[in-house]
Design a protein around this motif. Structure first.
Motif, PDB file in Angstrom:
ATOM      1  N   LYS A  38      46.863  75.494 -98.518  1.00  0.00           N
ATOM      2  CA  LYS A  38      45.644  75.090 -97.813  1.00  0.00           C
ATOM      3  C   LYS A  38      45.388  76.050 -96.651  1.00  0.00           C
ATOM      4  O   LYS A  38      46.304  76.714 -96.154  1.00  0.00           O
ATOM      5  CB  LYS A  38      45.804  73.669 -97.275  1.00  0.00           C
ATOM      6  N   THR A  39      44.127  76.104 -96.228  1.00  0.00           N
ATOM      7  CA  THR A  39      43.780  77.123 -95.242  1.00  0.00           C
ATOM      8  C   THR A  39      43.993  76.680 -93.797  1.00  0.00           C
ATOM      9  O   THR A  39      43.993  77.514 -92.900  1.00  0.00           O
ATOM     10  CB  THR A  39      42.297  77.535 -95.377  1.00  0.00           C
ATOM     11  N   ASP A  40      44.156  75.365 -93.575  1.00  0.00           N
ATOM     12  CA  ASP A  40      44.156  74.917 -92.174  1.00  0.00           C
ATOM     13  C   ASP A  40      45.546  74.606 -91.630  1.00  0.00           C
ATOM     14  O   ASP A  40      45.674  74.115 -90.516  1.00  0.00           O
ATOM     15  CB  ASP A  40      43.241  73.696 -92.027  1.00  0.00           C
ATOM     16  N   ARG A  41      46.589  74.865 -92.434  1.00  0.00           N
ATOM     17  CA  ARG A  41      47.947  74.605 -91.944  1.00  0.00           C
ATOM     18  C   ARG A  41      48.774  75.881 -92.018  1.00  0.00           C
ATOM     19  O   ARG A  41      48.481  76.752 -92.836  1.00  0.00           O
ATOM     20  CB  ARG A  41      48.602  73.528 -92.797  1.00  0.00           C
ATOM     21  N   PRO A  42      49.814  75.972 -91.177  1.00  0.00           N
ATOM     22  CA  PRO A  42      50.645  77.180 -91.232  1.00  0.00           C
ATOM     23  C   PRO A  42      51.167  77.448 -92.644  1.00  0.00           C
ATOM     24  O   PRO A  42      51.601  76.529 -93.341  1.00  0.00           O
ATOM     25  CB  PRO A  42      51.796  76.856 -90.282  1.00  0.00           C
TER      26      PRO A  42
END
Lengths: 123, 232
Positions: free
Chosen positions: A6-10
């Motif tokens: 996913k793009t929003d987590r490290p």
């Protein structure tokens, strides 16, 4: 199994989860040799340093161990893999229960939905 | 000085325009760095200074201890923003030319990549599409065993499948001694591949962090953060 990031987590944290998943599901069985950092990074299309960091973290947890010369291996401790598998299952169920709660379902309703669907699947 | 690239108070003025304004920066080895910023933020100027195509107005820059010049060019592989190859040449001619010119040029690697991208070595550049020419240039640049790769917009003009192949090549090419600096607008395509992010704005460094630091601190992708910071 495709690498889902996913793009929003490290990225590093997500790689740890995805590697755990692959170990628990037997893609990398107990005692097996892991692919090289470069190959894993290429497979997941991620930065090699980030992959290295994720592997090092799993090593610290004991799920992987490394041999000075011959590379990195999955632990032979089946009990440990089982525990990790349970942990992953609990996370999934937590997430599921939270969403069902948001939809306004009671615990008993949730159970009956699961039972019904499971029976359908078995047929 | 262990860092591969080091610059201190680096500025470049074009008349009244400050293309680079007092930049200080250290980049180590074994990193893949994204140099990101809107148009006219100074990305290409920075890369040109690294390659001795422009001289700084103020400040200094060192690459592996060298000022930009003959010594630094031996270890820097640069993909400029524009096509500089002769149109009448065949790909095989250009490969021979690069092989003569750069001692670190790996011919086998070049031919291997050509094959993977379905480009014929016997074709002349002038018969090729814009995207194919860009691929050829990138192949030439990535076929050197350099210490610093400076890629100015390497994936802008190529199709998504070739883009994936190029990123794959950058990952596969990774080694602990070499650093890759990539400038691009296609952030979402590339952010998974990057270690560090540098945001440039009007010639100044707005931010210099790792991708995961950004995601951890803001809960956003680099792409979303960029859109927010540089909202028009």
């Amino acid at each position: 199994m495709a690498w889902e990031l996913k793009t929003d987590r490290p990225i590093y944290a997500q790689l740890i989860e995805q590697l755990e998943l692959r170990i628990c599901s037997g893609i990398y069985p107990p005692g097996a040799r892991m692919p090289s950092v470069r190959d894993l990074a290429q497979e997941a299309s991620v930065n090699p340093n980030t992959m290295q960091r994720a592997l090092a973290s799993l090593e610290e947890d004991g799920l992987l161990y490394s041999h000075r010369t011959s590379g990195r291996f999955v632990t032979k401790d089946v009990e440990m893999i089982r525990k990790t598998r349970n942990k992953l299952a609990q996370e999934q169920v937590h997430e599921f229960l939270k969403k069902m709660g948001e939809l306004g379902f009671e615990y008993s309703e949730i159970l009956s939905i699961i039972t019904d669907l499971a029976e359908e699947l078995i047929k | 000085m262990n860092n591969l690239l080091e610059c201190r108070n680096l500025s470049k003025y074009f008349g009244p325009v400050r293309a680079l304004d007092n930049i200080s920066l250290s980049i180590g080895r074994g990193r893949i760095v994204g140099l990101l910023g809107p148009n006219a933020s100074g990305k290409s100027t920075f890369m040109k200074i690294c390659n001795d195509l422009l001289t700084p107005t103020k400040g200094e820059i060192r690459i592996a201890g060298f000022s930009p010049g003959v010594e630094s060019k031996k270890i820097v592989s640069y993909l400029p923003e524009r096509n500089y190859l002769n149109d009448w040449m065949k790909v095989s001619d250009i490969i021979a030319f690069f092989h003569d010119f750069y001692t670190d040029f790996n011919k086998d690697k070049a031919y291997d990549m050509l094959k993977k991208l379905n480009i014929h070595a016997g074709d002349r550049l002038k018969t090729m599409s814009k995207g194919t020419k860009e691929k050829v240039q990138l192949i030439l640049v990535m076929s050197r065993d350099a210490q610093l790769y400076l890629l100015d917009e390497p994936i802008g003009g190529v199709d998504p499948a070739a883009r994936d192949y190029i990123l794959d090549t950058i990952i596969g090419n990774y080694n602990e001694n070499a650093t890759v600096i990539i400038s691009t607008h296609l952030i979402s395509d590339i952010e998974k591949v990057l270690d560090d992010i540098i945001f440039l704005k009007e010639g100044q460094i707005l931010l210099h962090k790792t991708v995961d630091e950004i995601r951890e601190e803001t809960g956003k992708s680099v792409d979303s953060l960029f859109r927010e910071v540089f909202k028009c």
